[in-house]
Structure formats: structure tokens, C-alpha cells
Design a protein around this motif. Structure first.
Motif, PDB file in Angstrom:
ATOM      1  N   ASN A 187      47.259   7.173   8.288  1.00  0.00           N
ATOM      2  CA  ASN A 187      48.277   7.900   9.048  1.00  0.00           C
ATOM      3  C   ASN A 187      48.181   7.582  10.530  1.00  0.00           C
TER       4      ASN A 187
ATOM      5  N   GLY B 141      47.653  10.718   1.244  1.00  0.00           N
ATOM      6  CA  GLY B 141      49.002  10.288   1.592  1.00  0.00           C
ATOM      7  C   GLY B 141      49.479   9.057   0.851  1.00  0.00           C
TER       8      GLY B 141
ATOM      9  N   LEU C 255      54.427   5.918   5.499  1.00  0.00           N
ATOM     10  CA  LEU C 255      53.798   7.134   6.008  1.00  0.00           C
ATOM     11  C   LEU C 255      54.523   7.719   7.217  1.00  0.00           C
TER      12      LEU C 255
ATOM     13  N   ASP D 205      56.568  10.649   6.378  1.00  0.00           N
ATOM     14  CA  ASP D 205      55.836  11.911   6.294  1.00  0.00           C
ATOM     15  C   ASP D 205      55.707  12.538   7.675  1.00  0.00           C
TER      16      ASP D 205
ATOM     17  N   ASN E  82      50.901  14.041   9.579  1.00  0.00           N
ATOM     18  CA  ASN E  82      51.537  14.716   8.445  1.00  0.00           C
ATOM     19  C   ASN E  82      51.126  16.169   8.257  1.00  0.00           C
TER      20      ASN E  82
ATOM     21  N   HIS F 207      53.645  14.957   2.320  1.00  0.00           N
ATOM     22  CA  HIS F 207      53.244  13.762   1.580  1.00  0.00           C
ATOM     23  C   HIS F 207      54.444  13.229   0.811  1.00  0.00           C
TER      24      HIS F 207
END
Length: 376
Positions: free
Chosen positions: A205, A231, A282, A285, A310, A346
Motif C-alpha cells: 500500500n 490487500g 491498491l 482502495d 486503506n 480492500h
């Protein structure tokens, strides 16, 4: 991590009470949306289909081609000589700590909010006979720095368990540890001849949000643990990276831990699929988390941490409905939240932020109008 309020029946770890279970039981499990953690992410149908296309062998003999490919791929991604596929993030961290530490007395210095200190059952004491030295960030900061570490360092004496390892976490509570700070800690650790481990369960992330490659982060650490079951949505697995000598040592400890694989290629295949198909997404998210944070603020909940990636952390002291109560109410809409401070985005819920916030807003409006929210 914020302490739980006394008397709450749900918390950050996702434990739920009977009322919530009864309300959720009215829904098809596939229709329930879960915001408690990214550990609840499930393999997509496409990932499951791909898993069966990967060849397998006996990893105990080093002959599973897909496990070998995953380990080689992640080692290259992290700029390390070698890597090892294991069952979980805790196993990866604990193997790293045990492989770095030689003989007691010794201690591990880490952030007081970190996973290895709070959520791994004191494993380093059991496996390595080590103490832990938890360090809190200086006032006004959200991460520990060299002065914090230097002040907490345990020096060698006849009375002490001296610091023999420093462990960091990135992201921590969804917040990104700046790479400049990592570099400074690396230089300090090097000057003290101390190895540096990274719990990089969610380093994916940090990398996607900042654009900084995994390799650039990893170069400052002697070992890095990377998780695939958060994730990235794989059903299981983390990869520990480091030097060839370090990973060879960790493999022996993995055997002692009872963690050696056999035909693990299908599981490794899920991780390879996640790297190619889920890692690049990602940012979605993170964008959804920022939207959720804004909407929670509009409903009277106060943000208590930055929404870097996230995770959204809020407190409810000025909100009309407590988060603990809200967890019970949204269950009637087929939604799970922790009932504590944390919401996590997620791949399984990023498209359902509207569903969550609409439900919460409806519940709040009913309360404002004096209506009964739920009869159960």
C-alpha cells in the motif's frame, strides 16, 4: 492502537456479539460486506481459477516450481538475494526475529503500536527468549524517529538485555512511514551494528500510494516480510526476504516451527496472480478510504489518524450513535464493522462504500427522528 472502551462487545479484532450474528444470519454470506479488516478479503473467482493452472512439486525438497518462482519474483522485487514463502505474516515476522537473534540476553526495539508487539502473542519471548522495548513517537509525530530510538536503546551491561534488533512497520495503522525517516533509522542502526527488520505486511500500500518501488524501501532493511493475504486478496501466505545466508537460517527455523510446505504451488500461484492483478489496483482502495473518511466526518465521527492508504480511524465522542452501537445496527443491512475505531478498505468492499455510508446515514436519521432503529 486505541484502547477499547470498557463494556464494548465488538472491537478492532473483529469479534462480534450474538446480536450481530443473529442479524447477519438473515443474509447470504456472499452478500455480506465486511469493513473490519483487509484480512477478510477473499480470493476472486479469477484468482481461484488461476491457482489450478500452476504446477506443483514438493517444496520440502525445493522442487515446487511455483513456490520457487514466487520466491525468486519477490526476492527480485525487494532487491534481496533470497526469499521464503510461509503461511502467515506472524510466522514470517517471528522467523525473521528468531533468525536475527542469536543468544539471550537480548531485546528487540519496536514501535509500541506495532503488530509484533501487540498482536503476535509475545512470540519473540517464546521463540527467542527476547524482551521487547516498545517505543512511542515523540509528541506531535505519528512515527518513531532516531531520537526516539536512541533514547530507548538498551545498552549492554551485566544487568540488561541489550538491544540486538530494531523492527519497524510500514504501513502502521494505515499511515506511511516516510522513506527519509527509514533512511535515517537505517544509518543509526548501521552505526550501532544492529540489524533492521521490516514488517511490510502492507508495504504494498505504501508503495502504490507513494510510487516508491518495493526495492527502494527494502534496501534499508536486512529482512522484509511481505503479506499476500490482506490487500492483495490471496487466501494465505507471506514471503520473507533477506540475504541468502539469512534465508537459509530462516528455512531451518521454519522446519523447527513446523511450517515447511509440501505441494504449496497452488497457494503460491494465488500470490503470483495477486502481484500481477491486485497490486496495481491498491490505489482504488486508498481512494475509497478517503471518500469514506470524508463521509464519516460529515456524520459526526472525528478522524484520529491520517488516511494515507486503506484505513480510516475515527472516534465517536461527538457522534449521535457510538461505533459499538452502529456495528449492531449496520448488521441489519448485511454489513460488518468492527465497532471500534477502524474501518479498512480492500478489494472485497471498495465498491460498497456507498452501501455502508447510506446505511449509517439512514440509521442516524431514524435516531434523530426518534424512531426505533431495530427491534431485534
Amino acid at each position: 492502537m486505541p484502547a477499547e472502551k470498557k463494556g464494548t462487545t465488538t472491537n478492532i479484532y473483529g469479534e462480534v456479539d450474538q446480536i450481530i450474528k443473529e442479524r447477519l444470519s438473515q443474509f447470504n454470506p456472499d452478500d455480506i460486506v465486511d469493513f473490519r479488516s483487509d484480512t477478510v478479503s477473499k480470493p476472486t473467482k479469477e484468482m481461484i481459477a488461476a491457482m489450478y493452472t500452476y504446477p506443483v512439486g514438493d517444496d520440502g525438497y525445493g522442487e515446487d516450481p511455483t513456490v520457487n518462482l514466487l520466491e525468486q519474483t519477490v526476492a527480485e522485487l525487494a532487491g534481496k538475494e533470497a526469499a521464503m514463502f510461509v503461511a502467515s505474516g506472524i510466522m514470517s515476522n517471528q522467523l525473521a526475529l528468531r533468525s536475527h537473534l542469536q543468544a539471550p540476553p537480548h531485546s528487540v526495539l519496536c514501535d509500541a503500536r506495532s503488530h509484533i508487539f501487540n498482536l503476535e502473542c509475545g512470540g519473540v519471548a517464546i521463540h527467542a527468549g527476547a524482551l521487547m522495548t516498545p517505543v512511542r513517537p515523540s509528541k506531535g509525530r505519528t512515527y518513531i524517529t532516531v531520537p526516539d530510538i536512541e533514547e530507548a536503546l538498551v545498552h549492554t551491561s551485566i544487568y540488561s538485555a541489550p538491544t540486538k534488533l530494531i523492527a519497524l512497520e510500514n504501513t502502521l495503522d494505515g499511515e506511511i512511514l516516510p522513506i527519509e525517516v527509514i533512511q535515517e533509522i537505517h544509518e543509526f542502526a548501521k552505526s550501532k551494528d544492529l540489524p533492521l527488520h521490516l514488517d511490510g505486511a502492507r508495504l504494498w500500500n505504501a508503495s502504490r500510494e507513494t510510487g516508491i518501488p518495493i526495492k527502494e524501501y527494502a534496501k534499508y532493511f536486512d529482512s522484509v516480510s511481505l503479506c499476500f493475504s490482506k490487500g492483495l486478496g490471496a487466501p494465505i501466505g507471506s514471503v520473507l526476504t533477506g540475504s541468502a545466508e539469512f534465508i537459509n537460517r530462516a528455512r531451518q527455523w521454519r522446519k523447527i516451527f513446523g511450517g515447511a510446505w509440501r505441494q504449496a504451488g497452488h497457494l503460491a500461484g494465488a500470490c503470483l496472480y495477486a502481484l500481477q492483478n491486485h497490486f496495481p489496483n491498491l490505489n482504488k482502495d486508498h481512494a475509497a478510504a478517503k471518500i469514506l473518511g470524508q463521509r464519516l466526518e460529515e456524520m459526526g465521527y472525528k478522524l484520529i489518524k491520517r488516511v494515507d492508504t486503506n484505513m480510516v480511524w475515527v472516534e465517536d465522542s461527538e457522534a449521535l450513535i457510538s461505533l459499538n452501537e452502529m456495528a449492531k445496527e449496520v448488521a441489519s443491512y448485511g454489513i460488518k464493522i468492527s465497532g471500534s475505531s477502524r474501518f479498512v478498505i480492500h478489494l472485497g468492499n471498495r465498491d460498497h462504500v456507498d452501501r455502508l455510508t447510506n446505511a449509517m446515514q439512514e440509521i442516524i436519521e431514524k435516531r434523530k427522528n426518534g424512531g426505533v432503529i431495530n427491534a431485534i
